[in-house]
Write an enzyme that holds these catalytic residues in place. Structure first.
Site, short mmCIF file in Angstrom:
data_model
loop_
_atom_site.label_atom_id
_atom_site.label_comp_id
_atom_site.label_asym_id
_atom_site.label_seq_id
_atom_site.Cartn_x
_atom_site.Cartn_y
_atom_site.Cartn_z
N SER A 21 0.91 -0.96 -0.06
CA SER A 21 -0.20 -0.10 0.21
C SER A 21 1.03 1.38 0.11
CB SER A 21 -1.22 -0.03 1.22
OG SER A 21 -1.01 1.33 1.41
N TYR A 71 -1.30 -0.97 10.50
CA TYR A 71 -1.82 -1.31 9.23
C TYR A 71 -0.91 -1.10 8.19
CZ TYR A 71 -3.99 -1.18 4.79
OH TYR A 71 -3.83 -1.42 3.57
N1 LIG Z 1 -8.30 -0.28 -1.91
C1 LIG Z 1 -7.64 0.63 -1.38
O1 LIG Z 1 -7.49 1.62 -1.94
C2 LIG Z 1 -6.51 -0.13 -1.07
C3 LIG Z 1 -5.14 0.54 -1.11
C4 LIG Z 1 -3.78 -0.62 -0.70
C5 LIG Z 1 -3.92 -1.38 -0.35
N2 LIG Z 1 -4.89 -2.23 -0.30
C6 LIG Z 1 -4.79 -3.87 -0.05
O2 LIG Z 1 -5.51 -4.59 -0.80
C7 LIG Z 1 -6.29 -5.99 -0.30
C8 LIG Z 1 -7.06 -6.03 -0.50
O3 LIG Z 1 -8.55 -5.46 -0.24
P1 LIG Z 1 -9.22 -4.03 -1.07
O4 LIG Z 1 -9.12 -3.08 -1.01
O5 LIG Z 1 -10.18 -4.78 -2.34
O6 LIG Z 1 -10.56 -4.54 0.21
P2 LIG Z 1 -11.97 -5.11 0.07
O7 LIG Z 1 -12.81 -5.13 -0.92
O8 LIG Z 1 -12.60 -5.60 1.68
O9 LIG Z 1 -11.19 -6.95 -0.16
C9 LIG Z 1 -10.52 -7.80 0.73
C10 LIG Z 1 -10.87 -8.92 0.38
O10 LIG Z 1 -9.79 -9.80 1.76
C11 LIG Z 1 -10.54 -10.87 1.74
N3 LIG Z 1 -10.03 -11.38 3.08
C12 LIG Z 1 -9.95 -10.62 4.21
N4 LIG Z 1 -10.18 -11.28 5.51
C13 LIG Z 1 -9.48 -12.35 4.95
C14 LIG Z 1 -8.87 -13.77 6.23
N5 LIG Z 1 -8.89 -14.10 7.15
N6 LIG Z 1 -9.18 -15.18 4.60
C15 LIG Z 1 -9.47 -14.44 3.57
N7 LIG Z 1 -9.47 -13.24 2.51
C16 LIG Z 1 -9.76 -12.51 3.78
C17 LIG Z 1 -11.88 -10.75 2.22
O11 LIG Z 1 -13.14 -11.24 1.33
P3 LIG Z 1 -13.69 -12.16 2.37
O12 LIG Z 1 -13.84 -11.35 3.70
O13 LIG Z 1 -14.50 -12.47 1.53
O14 LIG Z 1 -12.95 -13.58 3.36
C18 LIG Z 1 -12.08 -9.93 0.43
O15 LIG Z 1 -11.98 -10.41 -0.71
C19 LIG Z 1 -6.07 -5.38 0.99
O16 LIG Z 1 -4.40 -6.04 1.55
C20 LIG Z 1 -5.97 -4.09 1.23
O17 LIG Z 1 -4.78 -3.97 2.70
C21 LIG Z 1 -6.16 -1.39 -0.39
#
Ligand SMILES: NC(=O)c1ccc[n+]([C@@H]2O[C@H](COP(=O)([O-])OP(=O)(O)OC[C@H]3O[C@@H](n4cnc5c(N)ncnc54)[C@H](OP(=O)(O)O)[C@@H]3O)[C@@H](O)[C@H]2O)c1
Length: 247
Positions: free
Chosen positions: A143, A156
């Site tokens: 991130s 985080y």
């Molecule tokens: N969106 C942003 O602005 C942003 C920026 C920088 C980095 N990121 C990173 O991108 C990655 C994806 O996040 P996102 O933004 O796409 O958010 P999101 O829409 O909330 O997706 C998060 C995903 O992680 C899964 N997850 C959470 N806990 C889990 C567990 N214990 N086991 C398996 N899967 C799990 C969730 O699936 P289930 O709940 O179905 O398990 C969901 O599919 C993360 O690592 C986040 O830190 C996001």
């Protein structure tokens, strides 16, 4: 661009929403077989059905990345079904941030378990196969918070700094096995990530931060870019933000 995506077997954790889901769609449309892991199996199944309905190959496997054995089963399922694993995308993550003085220890534990240990379990599951194949690509999701710390986001940010450190260590160690490594650091992208916030004031701050969020396909295109390079080109780091994001 060279299509070095078609026919590849790609395992994606956190594929039930956001970045993982968008990546599954884009890679499937470009001919990859996608193996989808997350806890919400119904969402994974309907995504897999949609992708197979459009002529793609997709498999849904209920996976909690905080359990090493479940991540191993996810990767084993990919190899059993499609014969190999070409790309492991360690994407699952959550962001229940708050100031340290609030002592939200359960939230700290969850972030460490999912964002750091989940990535390590993904590496543990994929690496033995990739070593044997003498080929593979591990993509970890950090991130902007893996580069910069904001007040209220220390834990985080610590987990995302850890992902970058692990990715660099991995890069150095897997050279003999012809394995590529990429760490992708997105800025604010419109996903369900802010739903993982547990403190109302932090949710309000993030709601404002996310007003400039860009679509999840931006991340999927970064993955596709790294994958598409010829096998002797290793794109190690990608950092991207919305054009309007300052931090
Ligand atoms: N969106 C942003 O602005 C942003 C920026 C920088 C980095 N990121 C990173 O991108 C990655 C994806 O996040 P996102 O933004 O796409 O958010 P999101 O829409 O909330 O997706 C998060 C995903 O992680 C899964 N997850 C959470 N806990 C889990 C567990 N214990 N086991 C398996 N899967 C799990 C969730 O699936 P289930 O709940 O179905 O398990 C969901 O599919 C993360 O690592 C986040 O830190 C996001």
């Amino acid at each position: 661009m060279i299509n070095n995506i078609k026919g590849k077997v790609v395992v994606i954790t956190g594929a039930s929403s956001g970045l993982g889901e968008a990546t599954a769609r884009l890679l499937s449309a470009q001919g990859a077989s996608v193996v989808l892991g997350a806890r919400r199996i119904e969402r994974l199944r309907s995504l897999a059905d949609e992708l197979t309905g459009s002529g793609g190959k997709a498999l849904a496997v209920a996976t909690d990345v905080t359990h090493c054995d479940q991540v191993k089963k996810l990767v084993d399922a990919a190899v059993q079904t499609y014969g190999r694993i070409d790309v492991m995308i360690n994407n699952a993550g959550l962001m229940p941030s708050s100031p340290l003085e609030r002592l939200k220890i359960e939230d700290w534990d969850r972030m460490i378990d999912v964002n750091i240990k989940g990535v390590l379990y993904g590496i543990a599951a994929a690496l033995p196969y990739m070593k044997q194949q003498k080929a593979g690509h591990i993509i970890n999701v950090s991130s902007v918070a893996g580069h910069k710390v904001r007040a209220g986001g220390a834990v985080y940010a610590a987990t995302k700094h850890a992902v970058r450190a692990l990715s660099e260590g991995l890069r150095l160690e897997v050279k003999p096995y012809n394995i590529r490594t990429t760490v992708i650091s997105p800025g604010v992208v419109a996903t369900e990530l802010p739903n993982s916030l547990t403190e109302p004031d932090m949710a309000e701050i993030m709601r404002k931060v996310y007003e400039i969020a860009i679509p999840a396909e931006s991340f999927a295109r970064a993955v596709a870019f790294a994958m598409s390079q010829p096998e002797n080109v290793d794109v190690n780091e990608i950092l991207f933000r919305p054009t309007g994001q300052e931090m």
